[in-house]
Design a protein around this motif. Structure first.
Motif, short mmCIF file in Angstrom:
data_model
loop_
_atom_site.label_atom_id
_atom_site.label_comp_id
_atom_site.label_asym_id
_atom_site.label_seq_id
_atom_site.Cartn_x
_atom_site.Cartn_y
_atom_site.Cartn_z
N GLY A 196 0.83 -1.19 0.00
CA GLY A 196 0.00 0.00 0.00
C GLY A 196 0.87 1.25 0.00
O GLY A 196 2.10 1.18 -0.09
N ASP A 197 0.24 2.41 0.11
CA ASP A 197 0.97 3.67 0.04
C ASP A 197 1.81 3.92 1.29
O ASP A 197 1.37 3.67 2.41
CB ASP A 197 -0.01 4.84 -0.13
N ILE A 198 2.99 4.45 1.06
CA ILE A 198 3.87 4.81 2.16
C ILE A 198 3.38 6.09 2.82
O ILE A 198 2.69 6.92 2.20
CB ILE A 198 5.32 4.99 1.65
N GLN A 199 3.69 6.23 4.10
CA GLN A 199 3.42 7.46 4.84
C GLN A 199 4.73 8.01 5.41
O GLN A 199 5.70 7.27 5.58
CB GLN A 199 2.43 7.20 5.98
N ASP A 200 4.73 9.28 5.70
CA ASP A 200 5.95 9.95 6.14
C ASP A 200 6.15 9.75 7.64
O ASP A 200 6.10 10.69 8.44
CB ASP A 200 5.87 11.44 5.79
N ASN A 201 6.36 8.48 8.04
CA ASN A 201 6.66 8.17 9.43
C ASN A 201 7.39 6.84 9.51
O ASN A 201 7.32 6.02 8.59
CB ASN A 201 5.39 8.17 10.30
N TRP A 202 8.09 6.62 10.60
CA TRP A 202 8.94 5.44 10.76
C TRP A 202 8.13 4.15 10.79
O TRP A 202 8.56 3.13 10.26
CB TRP A 202 9.78 5.57 12.01
N GLU A 203 6.97 4.18 11.40
CA GLU A 203 6.15 2.97 11.50
C GLU A 203 5.76 2.47 10.11
O GLU A 203 5.74 1.26 9.86
CB GLU A 203 4.90 3.24 12.34
N SER A 204 5.46 3.38 9.21
CA SER A 204 5.12 2.99 7.84
C SER A 204 6.31 2.36 7.14
O SER A 204 6.19 1.32 6.48
CB SER A 204 4.64 4.21 7.05
#
Length: 385
Positions: free
Chosen positions: A186-194
């Motif tokens: 799925g789409d990446i997010q601007d955070n470490w967990e992603s």
């Protein structure tokens, strides 16, 4: 298609979506091309400038062809492509296998051949092909085969980036479809967990990536620092520079395409250093495109592990990563890598961050890895005595 080396190694470049989403225009795209050249990233291998969704009008013309939005691209797409090409770069665009794109613009369903011809006439070199609004009765495999065939008969070499988010067991059929890369997540997010979750989701699928067909773990968020205008991607929190460096290292060693998502016109020196790390790029672009195998730290296997990637010159790329929130030891036993001390063979280690040789080691290499950090080495088998 004429170029037998098309996307033999993972494509590298810039894509507009992560930071700008719908807010795109020809000045932005041409400015990104200028920035890749001025920053030196073009010379490091970043060659594609890709426009994502929201570039067209909401209706096709009377001949059934896609029409660029004249307010965003007043000189037309061929003029933009010509400018990108004049910089020695390649030009990429976006469409969707469904009736509409993810943002509601016309998709390429049952217009595959005419759209491929249109893209070729504009000078397109790369097509990101998304998965929204796919008719329920149609298999994605069939639709990606359609566009692949259309592109292979359009009279121009165009890389097909199949973006189906890892659905329908894409890894099991995508190579035979003819696509050069496939989105597996799925789409990446601007955070470490992603970053962590996307990486871990692909550890059991590394064998499906290789030359001419690369597992795309999604575009890079390096250097974004919460600058996206899309709330889902992230416009509040973000990663630290250390986490961005780890993100880049993991994508590089995994053999994922390296598509920059930040505003390349306004990069910090730290961002440029991360994206321009020549050793990590060399690992990513190794001609054999072999996937890494994973060795987990025995007493902290969920958080601490080593990725080991065989390189074409006989060396090994080794990446230690600590996903945990505390400093932790990684003890890499050479036995697990097929190296027997009985033959008096060890490894010499070169540090890809410090650019320093760390010497020769026998039987094991042990390091303390900071939280969310990585350590990347190029190791070479050596005689110890």
């Amino acid at each position: 298609m004429q170029n037998k080396y098309l996307a033999m190694t993972p494509p590298m470049g810039w894509n507009s979506w992560n930071t700008f989403t719908w807010n795109i225009n020809e000045d932005l795209v041409c400015g990104a091309a200028d920035a890749l050249c001025a920053s030196g990233l073009k010379d490091k291998g970043y060659e594609y400038v890709v426009i994502d969704d929201c570039w067209s009008l909401k209706q096709r013309d009377e001949n059934g062809r896609l029409v660029p939005d004249p307010e965003k691209f007043p000189h037309g797409m061929k003029a933009v492509a010509d400018y990108v090409h004049s910089k020695g770069l390649k030009f990429g665009m976006y469409s969707c296998c469904g009736t509409h794109t993810c943002a509601g613009y016309p998709g390429s369903f049952e217009h595959e051949f005419v759209d491929a011809e249109t893209f070729a006439s504009w000078g397109v070199d790369y097509l990101k092909y998304d998965n929204c609004y796919k008719p329920k009765h149609m298999d994605g495999e069939v639709l990606y085969k359609r566009m692949s065939l259309a592109l292979r008969n359009c009279g121009r070499d165009i890389v097909l980036s199949a973006c189906n988010w890892g659905n329908e067991d894409v890894h099991s059929w995508i190579r035979s479809s003819g696509a050069q890369l496939f989105r597996s997540t799925g789409d990446i997010q601007d955070n470490w967990e992603s970053v962590k979750n996307l990486f871990l989701s692909q550890l059991d699928k590394t064998a499906f990536s290789g030359p001419y067909c690369h597992n795309d773990i999604d575009m890079l968020i390096v250097g974004m620092h919460g600058s996206s205008n899309n709330e889902f991607i992230g416009n509040i929190g973000s990663c630290s520079d250390l986490e961005y460096r780890s993100h880049f290292a993991l994508w590089a060693v995994m053999g994922s395409p390296l598509m920059i998502g930040c505003d390349v016109r306004n990069m910090t020196d730290v961002t440029l250093e991360t994206l321009g790390n020549e050793d990590l790029i060399r690992i990513n672009q190794d001609i054999e495109c072999r996937a890494p195998y994973c060795i987990r730290q025995w007493n902290n296997p969920e958080n601490v592990m080593a990725l080991v990637k065989p390189l074409s010159d006989g060396s090994l790329a080794i990446c230690f990563v600590n996903f945990g929130d505390k400093k932790s030891e990684m003890s890499l036993q050479f036995w697990d890598m097929g190296i027997s001390y009985a033959e008096n063979i060890g490894l010499s280690f070169y540090n890809c961050y410090t650019k320093q040789d760390e010497g020769k080691f026998a039987e094991r290499y042990v390091a303390q890895v900071e939280p969310h950090d990585t350590m990347v080495f190029i190791a070479k088998p050596v005689k110890l005595k």
